[in-house]
Design an enzyme around this catalytic site. Structure first.
Site, short mmCIF file in Angstrom:
data_model
loop_
_atom_site.label_atom_id
_atom_site.label_comp_id
_atom_site.label_asym_id
_atom_site.label_seq_id
_atom_site.Cartn_x
_atom_site.Cartn_y
_atom_site.Cartn_z
N LEU A 237 0.63 -1.28 -0.15
CA LEU A 237 0.06 -0.09 0.10
C LEU A 237 1.01 1.41 0.05
O LEU A 237 1.60 1.47 0.78
CB LEU A 237 -0.95 -0.02 1.28
CG LEU A 237 -2.03 1.26 1.24
CD1 LEU A 237 -2.77 1.54 0.22
CD2 LEU A 237 -2.83 1.03 2.63
N HIS A 238 0.63 2.21 -1.07
CA HIS A 238 1.29 3.49 -0.96
C HIS A 238 0.75 4.24 -2.05
O HIS A 238 -0.12 4.09 -2.73
CB HIS A 238 2.67 3.34 -1.53
CG HIS A 238 2.67 2.62 -3.21
ND1 HIS A 238 2.35 1.31 -3.51
CD2 HIS A 238 2.79 3.20 -4.24
CE1 HIS A 238 2.53 1.20 -4.60
NE2 HIS A 238 3.07 2.35 -5.25
N PHE A 239 0.89 5.74 -1.64
CA PHE A 239 0.45 6.59 -2.53
C PHE A 239 1.65 7.36 -2.96
O PHE A 239 2.66 7.29 -2.39
CB PHE A 239 -0.43 7.79 -1.60
CG PHE A 239 -1.58 7.21 -1.15
CD1 PHE A 239 -2.82 7.41 -1.90
CD2 PHE A 239 -1.69 6.54 -0.02
CE1 PHE A 239 -4.10 7.19 -1.27
CE2 PHE A 239 -2.85 6.06 0.50
CZ PHE A 239 -4.21 6.26 -0.21
#
Length: 436
Positions: A237-239
């Site tokens: 999970l990453h932005f």
């Protein structure tokens, strides 16, 4: 007028090598072998929970932060890593221009990124896939790639600690450099990094991304998200986020109101743009806005619909794009001409920042060419309507229980045009687009 980007000298990295940690660490990573006793800077932000209806600004008290979040901390630390040679290539040497036309698409020539960027290691036909610790994930990066921990303040006061222990039990969220950057200040927000969450949006993580956008407080610093199947390349999970001092074309596209939720979040159709999608804005609180968008994204995930998200205007406006380019690729429905460009239309390309890999495509870049590529990303009107029906049902079930979500009449009076200020209205030390 053609625009080009100022140059900032950097050092091409010789440190970033593929999987150097195999067979033992020696990398000062974020796994159990290196975490005991490790410390990283910590920025503790104040939880804001009010959006000013008049100015559209997230409501902060007039109290000076201990450090300027965007200018001094995030971009300052990013430049430090640039000088230390932690990037795979020199992004500041990439040619960039604004393409003449109504929308002002931005073209960048980045011939080395697709050769030096980590390849995708998972299926592209499933939006939800379990985390696989054997594949690359962000716990394998060196601690020097992490700029700082990003956590809410316990006493509602902004704090910055140059060195703070890593709380393994509570898994901190961190901001790290993207070693294959697209633009100046390109970073990753990795929520609860040690929990090893797969690439899927949840309420807590999306709200964290809005807090980061609000903390930066600059309309030219945007966050983006790519789901699996919509050109995310790492299932952790990453932005993503970076600074670019020109308006994105999507930010100038008109919108037509569909509905307003009980919590005053306005949802609109994007008009006159090659990729169909939705734009969300308003809300009584930042959390209201976050919840409506989160439920929309979770609905898409649960229905195996790939999508991209752009967080714009310091967290006040959010664009959601369900997309089908990878599906069309698999079905052989994308023309060889477009495939030859090797452009993977993820959130930045969809928003109008076209990262091109061939000099020929850069030299021939035009608004028409950008439009043709992005049109292949878009769902049809009929399919988008089906997706919107799913989204509105999800919002009605989870948020607006007492009345549901009812579209308003689609009259001309509901159409609004959005735009940012001219790029030269902002000044500072960051690279900016300047006349050639």
């Amino acid at each position: 007028m053609m625009l080009r980007i100022k140059r900032v000298p950097t050092v091409v990295s010789i440190y970033q090598k593929e999987e150097a940690e195999e067979g033992g660490c020696g990398r000062n990573c974020l796994r159990n072998c290196c975490l005991p006793g490790a410390k990283l800077p910590l920025y503790a932000f104040k939880r804001v929970n009010k959006i000013s209806c008049d100015s559209g600004l997230v409501d902060f008290e007039d109290k000076e932060a201990p450090v300027a979040f965007l200018d001094s901390l995030l971009l300052g630390e990013w430049e430090d890593r640039m000088q230390r040679g932690l990037f795979r290539y020199d992004v500041t040497a990439c040619e960039t221009k604004v393409i003449p036309g109504e929308y002002g698409f931005i073209a960048q020539l980045n011939e080395g990124r697709h050769l030096k960027k980590r390849p995708t290691e998972f299926r592209v036909d499933k939006v939800l896939q379990p985390f696989d610790e054997n594949k690359f994930n962000f716990t394998k990066v060196g601690q020097e790639e992490v700029l700082f921990q990003f956590e809410p303040s316990y006493d509602d006061e902004v704090k910055f600690l140059p060195s703070a222990p890593i709380d393994v039990e509570n898994s901190p969220s961190v901001i790290a450099i993207n070693v294959s950057p697209i633009e100046y200040g390109h970073v990753l927000l990795i929520p609860r990094i040690l929990e090893c969450l797969p690439q899927r949006i949840d309420h807590e993580s999306f709200l964290l991304a809005l807090y980061m956008a609000a903390e930066a407080g600059n309309p030219y610093f945007r966050l983006g998200y790519n789901s699996l199947g919509a050109f995310a390349t790492i299932n952790h999970l990453h932005f993503q986020a970076y600074y670019l001092a020109v308006p994105f074309p999507i930010e100038k596209a008109p919108a037509r109101k569909i509905t307003t939720t009980n919590s005053k979040v306005k949802i609109s159709d994007i008009l006159n743009y090659p990729v169909r999608g939705l734009v969300y804005e308003g809300g009584k609180t930042l959390e209201d806005l976050s919840n409506v968008v989160s439920y929309s994204c979770i609905c898409l995930q649960d229905n195996n619909i790939p999508y991209n998200v752009l967080i714009s205007d310091s967290g006040r406006r959010i664009f959601l794009f369900p997309q089908c380019y990878a599906e069309k690729q698999a079905l052989g429905e994308v023309s060889p001409e477009l495939l030859d460009t090797q452009v993977n239309p993820a959130v930045w390309e969809i928003s109008g920042h076209m990262v091109l890999k061939r000099k020929k495509d850069y030299e021939e870049a035009s608004e028409g060419n950008a439009w043709r590529l992005l049109a292949e990303v878009s769902l049809s009107e009929e399919r988008l309507q089906e997706v919107k029906d799913l989204i509105f049902e999800a919002i009605a079930c989870n948020i607006d229980d007492d009345k549901g979500v009812t579209p308003t009449s689609l009259e001309g009076s509901d159409v609004t045009t959005q735009s940012l200020e001219d790029a030269d209205a902002l000044t500072g030390s960051h690279p900016s687009m300047v006349p050639a």
